[in-house]
Design an enzyme around this catalytic site. Structure first.
Site, PDB file in Angstrom:
ATOM      1  N   ASP B 199       0.894  -1.134  -0.142  1.00  0.00           N
ATOM      2  CA  ASP B 199       0.423   0.264  -0.195  1.00  0.00           C
ATOM      3  C   ASP B 199       1.160   1.517   0.041  1.00  0.00           C
ATOM      4  O   ASP B 199       1.478   1.806   1.316  1.00  0.00           O
ATOM      5  CB  ASP B 199      -0.936  -0.392   1.081  1.00  0.00           C
ATOM      6  CG  ASP B 199      -1.829   1.212   1.884  1.00  0.00           C
ATOM      7  OD1 ASP B 199      -1.430   2.686   0.638  1.00  0.00           O
ATOM      8  OD2 ASP B 199      -2.951   0.691   2.655  1.00  0.00           O
ATOM      9  N   LYS B 225      -2.849  12.256  -3.332  1.00  0.00           N
ATOM     10  CA  LYS B 225      -2.025  12.751  -2.769  1.00  0.00           C
ATOM     11  C   LYS B 225      -0.311  13.047  -3.408  1.00  0.00           C
ATOM     12  O   LYS B 225       0.819  13.537  -2.675  1.00  0.00           O
ATOM     13  CB  LYS B 225      -1.781  11.537  -1.759  1.00  0.00           C
ATOM     14  CG  LYS B 225      -3.110  11.210  -0.602  1.00  0.00           C
ATOM     15  CD  LYS B 225      -2.814  10.046   0.065  1.00  0.00           C
ATOM     16  CE  LYS B 225      -3.993   9.577   0.775  1.00  0.00           C
ATOM     17  NZ  LYS B 225      -4.514   9.745   1.757  1.00  0.00           N
ATOM     18  N   CYS B 363      -8.159   6.953   9.839  1.00  0.00           N
ATOM     19  CA  CYS B 363      -8.936   5.893   9.482  1.00  0.00           C
ATOM     20  C   CYS B 363      -7.616   4.310   9.458  1.00  0.00           C
ATOM     21  O   CYS B 363      -7.311   3.532   8.901  1.00  0.00           O
ATOM     22  CB  CYS B 363      -8.864   6.206   8.320  1.00  0.00           C
ATOM     23  SG  CYS B 363      -9.632   7.090   7.415  1.00  0.00           S
TER      24      CYS B 363
END
Lengths: 140, 409
Positions: B199, B225, B363
């Site tokens: 990730d 991002k 998160c």
């Protein structure tokens, strides 16, 4: 830091740092836990009834100054109220927080008026009230 | 090394004021701001080239298709992908990981199999695997972190074994600022005969990334991002793996032949790009990647490493502050908490000073729980942030402490 003075008033900071009715109630007639997944704040509200009236009310959990102060004020406000009166208080408060009703000028609650300008914080202020409302429905 | 003040002129939003204060944008781990070049690319796409891709033969369709496919090539080069067939556009990291957890996981995971993750995963690299595990009977295992926030690699060696089918791990943490030893994890994974997904949501924008060097089988990241528009992200996968996976979404473009009762699939990467894609956003991501490449990712990394360490040092001067993650070798973000000031109040008060930071669980609820807190505040930097902005943050924090302290007395 002008907004600080408007939002974080003496009254709010007083309730935040010296919360009223903080604690747990063993064997309460009403016990409701609620979480704000946005920020991780959580609150549990407890109430004992004497007949139809709230004879004792407490809260536990953790959260920001707005949520803690609002919860503390709520416990003072609901103490001694009948179920029906408590429901009306909660609905009234929620209406204030969305700008549909005026804040009472002489009550501590008025200190939360500044929160309305910050939509992301309204949930902080209403969390415990929503928990109590749910608890009232479920403890009938 | 580039000149930060020059770079800042490319980002119109950095001129903004919040009330009377200059904006100090320190929420880059949530989303980055966009350089003029990306904004202009989006506008130019809609003003001059807009059409649906891969279908019609008219001029606009050809221009749009070319722009979209050029963006794919740029992103492939940027990530060191050896080919474009394994480079799939998605909506973002979340969708990329869901694609793998669904199309690979549902097909290959069985009861008794294990998927190894870490305690530090963002929900986007945890929940998709929980769903896959629930559907297949596979089990999730977790590598824990050491006190400084780095992964317990000894535990990783113990956990990754014959039952492991997939290891999925963040490259860099959006809470701790750690950079995980992905290359080593990939070695362990392949020794065990398993596959590795990285990730890269918090690494691709900030570090030089080469999927070949990382040795991973899948790599996911988000465009927004890394200076690109929202709505576009990337999954790179080894083509031979993607080839034998089932499609993720069915619909237009992902098919070769459709009959009433069955269909066959398009070639890679189109097999995984069902329906009309976020074309303009992909083209915008191409422009973002150009911008980053011209700046040089080595320099971006160096700038942020310095800024991250400077911030860590300056913040640690504030009495009573708690900082999370390692002192050094960190990315350009710092999570922290101040005693007696809830992170939510903190970020609200900083906003009054024009300083934008994030507060909450980021998160990463399991990690926040592991840290023993309910929320943290996080300042995250990017290539356009400056030491003066770190100073502005520190000064604002000192004022917040004084403000809260005054009531306590």
């Amino acid at each position: 830091m002008s907004m600080m003075r408007e939002l974080y008033t003496q009254v709010i900071m007083d309730h935040y740092q010296r919360p009223r009715n903080r604690g747990e109630l063993e064997g309460a007639d009403l016990q409701e836990h609620l979480l704000n997944p946005l920020c991780g704040d959580e609150v549990t509200v407890y109430a004992v009834f004497d007949g139809d009236r709230v004879s004792d009310v407490k809260f536990s959990g953790h959260g920001c100054s707005i949520s803690q102060a609002s919860t503390s004020m709520m416990t003072e406000r609901l103490s001694g109220k009948s179920r029906k009166e408590a429901e009306a208080e909660i609905e009234g408060f929620k209406a204030m927080m969305v700008g549909e009703r005026e804040f009472p000028e002489t009550d501590d609650l008025a200190a939360l008026k500044g929160v309305i300008q910050y939509p992301s914080r309204i949930k902080c202020a209403t969390l415990a009230w929503t928990a109590f409302q749910k608890g009232l429905l479920e403890s009938k | 090394m580039y000149d930060v003040e020059e770079i800042r002129k490319d980002f119109p939003i950095l001129e903004r004021r919040i009330g009377e204060k200059k904006l100090v944008y320190l929420d880059n781990a949530a989303t980055s701001q966009k350089p003029r070049r990306v904004i202009e690319t989006l506008t130019a796409y809609y003003v001059e080239h807009n059409a649906n891709i891969h279908r019609a033969v008219h001029r606009l369709a050809e221009e749009a298709t070319t722009a979209y496919e050029e963006a794919r090539e740029k992103v492939a080069v940027f990530l060191g992908a050896p080919e474009t067939t394994g480079l799939i556009f998605t909506r973002g990291t979340t969708e990329s990981i869901n694609l793998v957890a669904h199309a690979w996981g549902r097909k290959h995971l069985r009861e008794g199999d294990e998927v190894v993750l870490t305690e530090t995963e963002h929900h986007s690299n945890l929940v998709p695997w929980q769903l896959a595990a629930r559907d297949t009977g596979a089990r999730l295992r977790f590598i824990s972190i050491l006190e400084d926030g780095t992964l317990d690699m000894e535990e990783a060696e113990r956990l990754i074994g014959p039952r492991t089918k997939m290891v999925a791990c963040i490259h860099a943490s959006n809470v701790l600022g750690t950079i995980n030893l992905v290359e080593r994890l990939a070695e362990l994974t392949h020794e065990a005969g398993a596959l590795m997904l990285v990730d890269g949501a918090q690494s691709a924008p900030h570090l030089p990334v080469d999927v070949k060097k990382l040795g991973c089988d899948f790599f996911a990241c988000s465009g927004h991002k890394m200076l690109g528009p929202t709505g576009v992200g990337v999954l790179w996968g080894r083509p031979e793996l993607l080839e034998e996976m089932d499609p993720f979404l069915g619909g237009g473009e992902m098919i070769r032949e459709v009959h009433l009762d069955h269909s066959t699939w398009n070639d890679l990467p189109y097999k995984f790009e069902a329906g009309t894609m976020n074309i303009a956003q992909a083209v915008g991501l191409g422009a973002a990647v150009d911008y980053l490449s011209e700046l040089g990712m080595e320099d971006v990394r160096e700038h942020e490493r310095r800024l991250g360490e400077y911030a860590y040092r300056r913040l640690s001067e504030i009495g009573g502050i708690v900082l999370y993650g390692p002192k050094e070798d960190r990315t350009g973000l710092v999570s922290f908490s101040l005693p007696d000031v809830h992170p939510h109040d903190l970020s609200q008060l900083l906003d009054e000073e024009g300083v934008a930071i994030r507060s909450g669980h980021h998160c990463c609820q399991p990690l926040i729980r592991r840290l023993g807190v309910v929320a943290t505040a996080r300042a995250s930097f990017y290539l356009y942030n400056t030491e003066e902005e770190v100073d502005a943050l520190v000064e604002a924090l000192v004022r917040v402490r004084e403000f809260f302290g005054a009531f306590a007395r």
